[in-house]
Every structure is written in C-alpha cells, then in structure tokens.
Scaffold this active site. Structure first.
Site, mmCIF file in Angstrom:
data_model
loop_
_atom_site.group_PDB
_atom_site.id
_atom_site.type_symbol
_atom_site.label_atom_id
_atom_site.label_comp_id
_atom_site.label_asym_id
_atom_site.label_seq_id
_atom_site.Cartn_x
_atom_site.Cartn_y
_atom_site.Cartn_z
ATOM 1 N N HIS A 243 0.744 -1.084 0.029
ATOM 2 C CA HIS A 243 0.020 -0.090 0.078
ATOM 3 C C HIS A 243 0.768 1.307 0.116
ATOM 4 C CE1 HIS A 243 -3.599 2.339 0.563
ATOM 5 N NE2 HIS A 243 -3.207 2.836 1.819
ATOM 6 N N THR B 245 2.960 7.942 4.187
ATOM 7 C CA THR B 245 2.583 8.583 5.449
ATOM 8 C C THR B 245 3.383 7.943 6.489
ATOM 9 O OG1 THR B 245 0.929 7.262 5.954
ATOM 10 C CG2 THR B 245 0.251 9.295 4.785
ATOM 11 N N GLU C 5 2.698 -0.737 7.934
ATOM 12 C CA GLU C 5 2.665 -2.009 6.873
ATOM 13 C C GLU C 5 4.096 -2.493 6.858
ATOM 14 O OE1 GLU C 5 1.940 -0.301 3.014
ATOM 15 O OE2 GLU C 5 1.570 -2.564 2.293
ATOM 16 N N LYS D 200 2.964 4.095 -5.334
ATOM 17 C CA LYS D 200 2.234 5.337 -4.996
ATOM 18 C C LYS D 200 3.363 6.415 -5.299
ATOM 19 C CE LYS D 200 -1.494 3.692 -2.863
ATOM 20 N NZ LYS D 200 -1.339 2.280 -2.769
ATOM 21 N N HIS E 131 -1.624 8.521 -4.702
ATOM 22 C CA HIS E 131 -2.542 7.706 -4.063
ATOM 23 C C HIS E 131 -3.894 7.774 -4.942
ATOM 24 C CE1 HIS E 131 -4.984 5.328 -1.659
ATOM 25 N NE2 HIS E 131 -4.544 5.785 -0.518
ATOM 26 N N PHE F 208 -9.026 4.347 5.319
ATOM 27 C CA PHE F 208 -9.797 4.859 6.419
ATOM 28 C C PHE F 208 -10.787 4.037 6.970
ATOM 29 C CE2 PHE F 208 -9.302 9.924 5.675
ATOM 30 C CZ PHE F 208 -8.062 9.576 5.785
#
Lengths: 346, 395
Positions: free
Chosen positions: B291, B295, B302, B320, B325, B383
């Site tokens: 992913h 951030t 992760e 990314k 993203h 989220f």
C-alpha cells in the site's frame, strides 16, 4: 440455500423501535419523512456528538443486535453514507476558499464510516465492507452476506442498510426531479398523479446466519437488474419466479411503489404478474431512499399482520412466501425473496 | 478458487494511458508526480499530485463520451474499462449477457465536481447537468448503461481499499456461479474534496512522496482507473491468461478512523487471510505490491505487519511514488501492477527511496530485474481500518 434472519432492528420515520407501533402512520414534513431516533445509550456521548445522522442511525440500529455476541462480519449497504458531513466539509472548502480546514467532517463523510465505527466500537476485526451501488446498495450487501455465509458456515453476520436525508441530497434530488413539487401528505402518496416522490431515511439491521432453528425468516434469493425496459423487467421476473418457486404462489408482494407517476408502470407490471398475491406498500411509511429495501425487509420479517394503511390488495392467506420488489430512479430494480418462519414449528 | 484467471487488464494513471505504458514507466523508474497544471485548486504548485495530463474535454472527445453529465471519474473508468474488455476479447454481445458482471469502486465518484456540487447541494441555481452523477455508483452505472451490461452490477466504497474489495467481490461472484465473467476495478479523479481533506489531516506531502523512506513526509494524491477481467480457467482455455487470482483477505483494524494500529493488526489479518484462502505459506510469496502511501503511519505499520507475517519480507515496493495515491482506484492499480510483474516475471524498482526506516531496516526493491515470481501480493488499506490483500499466482 438461503440464509436465516435471527434478529432485526429498525430506526425509521415510524415507531419501529422500542414499543413498536406501525399501525399509527406518522406524517411527513414538507415531503420529507425524518427518522424518529431513539436515545442512543449504547454510544458514548463524546463519540455520539461527532457522528452525522447516517452514522448515528446506522450504529445505533446495529449495536443492540451486537450486544450478546460480536458478529463474524459487518456488511453495510448505503447509497450515500454521511452526505451531511460530506457537504459540510464541501461548504468549508468553498466558504474558506480552501483555507485551513478541520478534517472531522471529511473523515466522517466516507461512506464506510458506519461499518468502520461499528468495527471500532466493538473491536471487531472481521470482514468489513460497504456497498454503495445507489438503489441496489442493500441488495448487493445481501448477496454478499449470502455468499459469505456459504463460504463460512456456522458464522453470524451483521447486515444493515441505511441512508439519511440531508438538506443537500434533498436539494440535489429535488433539482433532478425526484421529489414532488407541491406539498404531499404521505398518507395520500399513492393517490397523487404527479411526478416525483417524498424523501425518507432510516436504518434496518439484521443478524443472519445459516441456522434454520429459531429463525425469523429465510432469505431465499436476491436478484437485480438495470433496465428501463418494462418488457425486460417482466421477463426477468418470470424467469426468477420459474427458477425459485415453480408454480407456487407468492403470498405477499412488498412493493416499493412511491407515487411517482412516471414509473408506476413498473410496479403495476410486477403486480400483474402476481395476481394471487397480497400487495403491501411501504414508501408512505419510510419515504424514498437508496437503501429503502432494507426497511422493506424489516417490515416483511415482522410477525403478525401488516399495518392496515400498507395494504393495497388484500388476500385471505397468511404471509409465508414474500417477494420484495423495489425500483430506484427508473433504472435499478431489485427482488428479494424470503419466507417467514413460523416460530411454533421451527 | 484455483481456477479464477485474469484475462484482461486496463489502466490509466499519471504514468501512462494503458498497461504497457504503465509497465514501461515502472521498468524505467519514471514517476508521474508533478505540479498540477489542469486541475484548479489553491494547492496547485503547493501539493504535487499524480495528475493525468489529459484534460476532461479531450477525454470526452477521444472516448466519444459526449453526454453533458459525464464526469472525469466516469471518463477515467471508461478509458481503463475499454482497454480491459478489448484485451479480454469481450464483445458487446458478451457484455450484455446476464452472466457478465461489473464491480466498480470509488471514493469520490462525481464529487470531483466540487464547485458544481456546492451550488447544486445548496440549491443556488436551477441545477447543473451533473445532478444524477455525484454519487459513488455513477461511474459503474455509466459503464452499465453504455455497454448494456446484463448481469450483476455493484459499487464498493471502503475508502482507499475500495477496488481491492471490488476485485474480491468479483472473484466471489464467479466462484458462486453468479456470473461467468466479471470486470472489476475502480476509478477516482482528483477533487478539491480529497485534496483539502487529506491536507487538513496534514498527510499531504509538499514534495514528491517517498514510500518506506525514513524521511517520508506524507502522500501525494493521484487519479486514475484500473479494471481487470476475471473468468474461470475452464472458460478461458484459449485466451491469454495473465495470472490466477488465488487469495484475498479483508479485515478491519478497529483502531482509529484515519490511522492504523501500531502493530498493524488489521493489515496482518488481511495478509494472513489472503494466504490462507490461497493455501500458501508466507515464503511462497515472492513480491509484495505494498500500500505504501508514504505517510508516517502507514509505511511504519505496513512494514511492521509485513515483518510479522513474513519474517523475512520478500521483495516489495509501492507504486504510489509513481502514480500518487489514487484512492478508490489504488487497490486495482496495485493489483494490476502485481499482475504485470507476475506475467512478465520481473520486479520493478522503488523510486525516491533513500534511507530505510530505522526500526525496520526494510529496503524496497532497488533495481529492475527479471525474477522468477510464483505469487504476488497486493495490499490496500483505507480509512475506517478497512484492510484488504489480494494474491495473484503465476499460471
């Protein structure tokens, strides 16, 4: 094989929780049927204050069903999620010209906020998903639940459909021609011969598994189609009925008729294919919204007689097999076939 | 499960308008993060993004999508969808069969039109042409109408893991016999809504994002769409098959609305469940398309979760850094890049990486190299704690 419904709960514009009284029809205000919300004592006040309407209703409706045991998955269907928070954040963006904004509304506005909040509040780390396919969000959630229980026999799922009225989605859908122009009483909804309907909101939650014993109802099948062709819809339903009930009659048709003169023909066509069925309507109780068929399923699962104001075509037989038909914004059609269980004989 | 195969792929992103262009960008380490030049916002020049440098009108014209209400999100979806169906040889006739399903995903939908939505929602005009297109389902319904798709159609929104769940749902529809072929993926375009939202959360980087780097400083938003076509192997014997879809997992981290738990319980569960569905031991996974949003929170969690699940973490990277993203499209983009690597038996290099995170020491793949890959994992976390992992396997 179908799935079995064991617990139900509903927050709606009618008295569908607590001392349930759906014989008394509560009135709409300015073509909107707002939900009667309970006191949410299961939700800590600090969390409750930050919740938008959709999330609050969704969480408040589902939590009581999750009290005894945490489900093995949470599956939600909602067409818009928290639209109010969404546009509040949008208004911030525009009013402050993309200045320094507070992210609270943004985080709350994601459509998965109800499923997420339920997971968070009950430390539930299992399967967690939100279906948002407009007027078929709940039907897809239901299909997901049926597949999931086949893959994971012996487990329980929380299945829920929900949507809110906000001024914003009301305005957008009004401008798009989906609501009536003049003021209409919900009790007179089906007598109108004009375009549009009235807005509604609510949440209906279910604990489902594949255990027949003590079940309230069995959902046998769910089917959906996208079309604006009445002939296609009819042949789709004929095939579905041939496959599912081959010759037996459907005792009750729970019809999503909504008083919109432009699309009443779909409901008439479905009624005509089920001439021996009792016909029950619900949009005058709950109004129109994307996940409305979840509330129709709640109504169908309730033991006892349907409220007198909901009956369009009376029939002498008791409600065993029930077909829910809902059509949304001309193009989306969903059928849910269920069988009410007799609690004495299960 | 073993018999679900990928027979078509389609993608548009900031690094290319089709699968081969995206692959070349990955091979050559070419990123697509830039200053915004088409999308108008206060943050143009302040927050670089993975912007697709084709304006909306040009997309409409080139796609012959001239309906006044069509949105950029729907156009991107259409772009990737067309490549995927043509790649899989799905004719118009097949698309309208009742056993052809479509599962889309979006977190923004038509809300990319922030200004129009503002005026319509506050009813200060007579209504824009976009009234029926703001919701999440608008792109999938646009495709359904345009191609008269005859089977089950759905849209999923689990925030940034949406399209990974769309692929998972599609695979399950196939497995349960609810369709014979399914086109699954997602689309999102840049929106003031998301740029301001992520900015308010202080997780938008003012510079090129640097996934898994010690000094990472937030994410870059991107836009794009990706769809894959899934069929049963027995129905696709004479077709090109890119990979098998063998594993999927979905779990909730149940920790915080917008960040992941320190140990990455949700990510670990999703990865373990995908391994279990695929019937694989962790050491059978040769590559992870992470992913990796760049951030502070995501990349640390992760990394920790991958260490917990795999012990020795296989080769991994996050695209990314290339595409930004892409939110509702990110899961499908990640899956598609994993499929490309598997099909071509190659590993793509991470870009803009300098120093490993001190506590994990993990270094993403450093150079392009041909490599024998048996199984590839693609992670997506969103989220609300929504975590999903997919596993694709070589044929």
């Amino acid at each position: 094989m179908g799935i079995f419904i064991h617990k139900i709960n509903c927050i709606s514009p009618q008295q569908t929780w607590g001392d349930i009284d759906i014989q008394t029809l509560r009135a709409a205000e300015e073509n909107r049927l707002y939900a009667r919300e309970p006191v949410y004592d299961g939700i800590p006040p600090g969390i409750l204050r930050r919740m938008g309407r959709a999330v609050r209703m969704g969480v408040g409706c589902a939590l009581p069903l999750m009290k005894d045991s945490s489900p093995d998955g949470i599956i939600i269907g909602t067409s818009n999620g928290g639209m109010e928070d969404c546009i509040k954040f949008l208004n911030q963006i525009m009013d402050y010209e993309e200045g320094m904004l507070t992210p609270g509304n943004f985080v709350q506005s994601t459509a998965n906020a109800t499923a997420a909040q339920l997971g968070l509040m009950t430390a539930n780390r299992n399967y967690n998903i939100t279906h948002v396919h407009r007027g078929l969000a709940f039907e897809n959630a239901l299909l997901d639940a049926m597949m999931w229980l086949k893959e994971n026999p012996g487990h329980n799922l929380l299945l829920e459909g929900l949507d809110e009225i906000s001024n914003y989605n009301y305005n957008i859908d009004y401008l798009d021609g989906w609501y009536k122009d003049g003021n209409v009483q919900n009790k007179d909804l089906y007598a109108t011969e004009t375009k549009g309907t009235i807005a509604g909101e609510g949440a209906a939650a279910f604990i489902v598994n594949n255990n027949r014993e003590q079940a309230i109802a069995e959902v046998k099948s769910v089917r959906t189609i996208h079309t604006n062709n009445e002939a296609d819809l009819k042949s789709f339903l004929r095939r579905f009925l041939d496959e599912q009930i081959s010759g037996e009659i459907i005792d009750v048709l729970v019809s999503g008729e909504n008083g919109d003169s432009r699309y009443a023909h779909y409901y008439k066509a479905v009624e005509a294919l089920l001439p021996d069925s009792m016909v029950v309507r619900y949009k005058h109780m709950f109004g129109e919204f994307g996940a409305g068929s979840a509330l129709a399923l709640w109504l169908a699962c309730r033991q006892g007689a349907f409220p007198h104001h909901s009956i369009k075509r009376a029939m002498p037989h008791t409600a065993g097999s029930i077909l829910i038909y809902n059509s949304y914004k001309e193009w989306q059609h969903g059928f849910i076939l269920l069988k009410r269980m007799d609690p004495e004989n299960s | 499960m073993s018999e679900i195969v990928v027979t078509g792929i389609g993608v548009i992103s900031a690094v290319g308008n089709n699968a081969e262009e995206n692959r070349q960008a990955l091979i050559n380490g070419k990123g697509g993060i830039s200053d915004l030049s088409l999308f108008e916002t206060h943050y143009a020049g302040l927050r670089p993004c993975g912007e697709i440098k084709t304006d909306t009108q040009t997309l409409k014209t080139s796609l012959d999508a001239n309906e006044p209400e069509v949105t950029r999100t729907s156009l991107l979806a259409l772009y990737a969808f067309l490549e995927a169906i043509s790649d899989a040889g799905l004719t118009q006739e097949l698309l309208s069969e009742s056993d052809t399903a479509l599962v889309g995903a979006s977190t923004v939908g038509g809300m990319c039109l922030t200004d129009e939505l503002y005026h319509d929602a506050n009813r200060d005009s007579n209504g824009s042409p976009y009234l029926s297109e703001y919701d999440y389902a608008s792109a999938a319904i646009y495709l359904q109408k345009r191609f008269n798709i005859g089977g089950i159609v759905n849209t999923i929104n689990t925030a940034c893991s949406s399209s990974a769940n769309a692929i998972m749902y599609g695979a399950r529809l196939l497995k349960h016999g609810f369709c014979k072929r399914v086109i699954a993926g997602g689309a999102d375009s840049l929106a003031k809504f998301t740029i301001n939202g992520f900015n308010a959360l202080h997780i938008l980087s003012p510079a090129q994002c640097t996934p898994f780097d010690r000094d990472r400083n937030g994410l870059n938003l991107g836009e794009g769409a990706a769809f894959i076509v899934l069929e049963k192997e027995i129905d696709a014997k004479h077709k090109r098959r890119y990979a098998r879809l063998t594993g999927y997992g979905n779990s909730n981290d149940a920790f915080h609305p917008s960040s992941l738990s320190d140990n990455g319980v949700g990510p670990q569960l999703a990865m373990r469940q995908a391994l279990s569905v695929a019937g694989l031991e962790p050491d059978a996974v040769d590559f992870i398309n992470a992913h990796g949003t760049a951030t502070e929170n995501n990349d640390l969690v992760e990394s920790e979760a991958m260490r917990q699940v795999f012990g020795t973490v296989p080769a991994f990277m996050s695209a990314k850094a290339h595409t930004g993203h892409t939110l509702g499209a990110a899961g499908a983009l990640g899956a598609l890049y994993g499929i490309l690597g598997l099909y071509h038996q190659e590993v793509y290099p991470a870009i803009h990486f300098t120093h490993p995170i001190e506590s994990t020491g993990l270094v993403p793949s450093e150079a392009y190299r041909p490599m024998s890959l048996r199984n590839v994992m693609a992670n997506s976390f969103g989220f609300g704690g929504n975590c999903s992992s997919l596993i694709f396997s070589a044929l």
